[in-house]
Write an enzyme that holds these catalytic residues in place. Structure first.
Site, short mmCIF file in Angstrom:
data_model
loop_
_atom_site.label_atom_id
_atom_site.label_comp_id
_atom_site.label_asym_id
_atom_site.label_seq_id
_atom_site.Cartn_x
_atom_site.Cartn_y
_atom_site.Cartn_z
N CYS A 54 4.84 9.16 0.71
CA CYS A 54 3.47 9.62 0.69
C CYS A 54 3.32 10.62 -0.46
O CYS A 54 3.99 11.64 -0.47
CB CYS A 54 3.09 10.28 2.01
SG CYS A 54 1.43 10.97 1.98
N ASN A 73 9.39 4.65 3.33
CA ASN A 73 9.11 4.03 4.61
C ASN A 73 10.38 3.37 5.15
O ASN A 73 11.31 3.09 4.39
CB ASN A 73 8.07 2.92 4.41
CG ASN A 73 6.69 3.45 4.14
OD1 ASN A 73 5.96 3.77 5.04
ND2 ASN A 73 6.35 3.57 2.86
N ARG A 125 0.84 -1.20 0.00
CA ARG A 125 0.00 0.00 0.00
C ARG A 125 0.88 1.26 0.00
O ARG A 125 1.02 1.93 -1.02
CB ARG A 125 -0.96 -0.02 1.22
CG ARG A 125 -2.17 0.88 1.08
CD ARG A 125 -1.90 2.34 1.41
NE ARG A 125 -1.38 2.52 2.76
CZ ARG A 125 -0.86 3.65 3.20
NH1 ARG A 125 -0.79 4.70 2.42
NH2 ARG A 125 -0.38 3.74 4.43
N ASP A 126 1.52 1.52 1.11
CA ASP A 126 2.30 2.76 1.24
C ASP A 126 3.50 2.74 0.28
O ASP A 126 3.94 3.79 -0.19
CB ASP A 126 2.80 2.92 2.68
CG ASP A 126 2.94 4.38 3.08
OD1 ASP A 126 2.63 5.25 2.26
OD2 ASP A 126 3.38 4.63 4.21
N HIS A 153 8.62 7.04 8.75
CA HIS A 153 9.27 7.24 7.45
C HIS A 153 10.70 7.68 7.69
O HIS A 153 11.02 8.30 8.70
CB HIS A 153 8.52 8.30 6.63
CG HIS A 153 7.30 7.75 5.97
ND1 HIS A 153 6.94 8.07 4.69
CD2 HIS A 153 6.34 6.90 6.40
CE1 HIS A 153 5.82 7.45 4.36
NE2 HIS A 153 5.43 6.74 5.39
N HIS A 188 4.29 4.01 12.87
CA HIS A 188 4.58 4.00 11.42
C HIS A 188 5.57 5.13 11.15
O HIS A 188 5.22 6.30 11.30
CB HIS A 188 3.24 4.21 10.70
CG HIS A 188 3.31 4.34 9.22
ND1 HIS A 188 2.82 3.37 8.38
CD2 HIS A 188 3.77 5.33 8.41
CE1 HIS A 188 2.98 3.76 7.11
NE2 HIS A 188 3.55 4.95 7.10
ZN ZN Z 1 3.48 6.05 5.35
#
Ligand code: ZN
Length: 276
Positions: A234, A243, A9-10, A203, A201
């Site tokens: 993002c 990430n 996803r990310d 980065h 989460h």
């Molecule tokens: Zn993220």
């Protein structure tokens, strides 16, 4: 500790190349084979906003449910819950920005107003047996507001609790967190809100993601998002770099005697496959 693999996803949402659905399905099975018990499969955003995630519904339909593995999707609103119902997704995650200016500019609402609006999502998810969690992006700092006051973060946490969400992710989307701040915030919220199941989460925008994970672990946090190959960032935050890579976190854990249940060599093979 438990890791959630968010690369599908990310990671992929920030890549120019759009992977075919079957390739995503194969990668997902590879992640399960490597030992992941929690995987963020995709998002139910509008396909025009995030074209890389347009086939998330198809990925869920192709994979179905895998016993013992939580497959989750990021959703923006009630429409996301409906898409989850339609494709058999059993876990969704909402998101709000802790950066007031960011949220006001984008949605014309305070973060607390956004979260109060999620009550309808919680109700609909409950009616369909779908688990729901929430994330708070940029709780440590944002390019618009700088450092976020702790009181602001607390008031969003409480807004989530008010609508019945007790699994909350602190998502450093902008990568502006620093270890002492992470330690202090994690220790504080863990003590103040013991009913919450926390996720972190990070980065790696400024190279501090692994240090931030260690700081969060020292404050007692046990659940972290990582992205295989360090894919992604993002698309809505200027210059937000990748990430934290799954392999780096697995290496840290293996060398420190911390169990994750995930096989690093298998993840390295998957990362290589995506890069090639
Ligand atoms: Zn993220």
């Amino acid at each position: 500790i438990t890791l959630c693999e968010v690369g599908l996803r990310d990671g992929l949402q920030n890549e120019k190349t759009i992977l075919p659905t079957q390739e995503k399905v194969d990668l997902l099975h590879g992640l399960v084979d490597a030992g992941f018990k929690v995987i963020e499969v995709g998002s139910f955003m509008h396909p025009k906003a995030v074209p890389q995630m347009a086939d998330t519904d198809e990925v869920f339909k192709a994979v179905g449910q895998i016993p013992g593995v939580e497959l989750r999707a990021l959703i923006p609103n009630l429409r996301g819950v409906q898409r989850a119902v339609d494709c058999g997704c059993k876990k969704v995650k909402l998101n709000v920005s802790a950066s007031r200016q960011h949220n006001l500019k984008n949605l014309n609402m305070t973060p607390e107003q956004s979260v109060a609006g999620f009550a309808e999502c919680v109700k609909a998810a409950g009616e369909h047996g779908i688990a729901i969690s929430g994330s708070i992006s940029m709780p440590f700092g944002s390019p618009w507001d700088g450092r976020i006051p702790l009181a602001d973060v607390e008031s969003i946490i409480e807004a989530y609790l008010n609508v019945g969400i007790t699994e909350i992710s602190l998502s450093d989307t902008s990568g502006m967190a620093v270890p002492n701040q992470v330690y202090e915030m994690c220790a504080h919220v863990a003590e103040k809100y013991p009913q919450v199941s926390w996720w972190l989460h990070f980065h790696n925008t400024r190279g501090l993601a692994i240090a931030n994970i260690m700081a969060a672990m020292e404050a007692g946090m046990t659940q972290f998002d990582t992205s295989f190959g360090g894919l992604g960032g993002c698309p809505f935050v200027p210059n937000a770099a990748g990430n934290i890579s799954t392999e780096d976190v697995l290496n840290l854990c293996e060398e420190s005697g911390i169990e994750t249940g995930v096989d690093c060599l298998k993840i390295m093979e998957l990362s290589k496959r995506v890069r090639d």
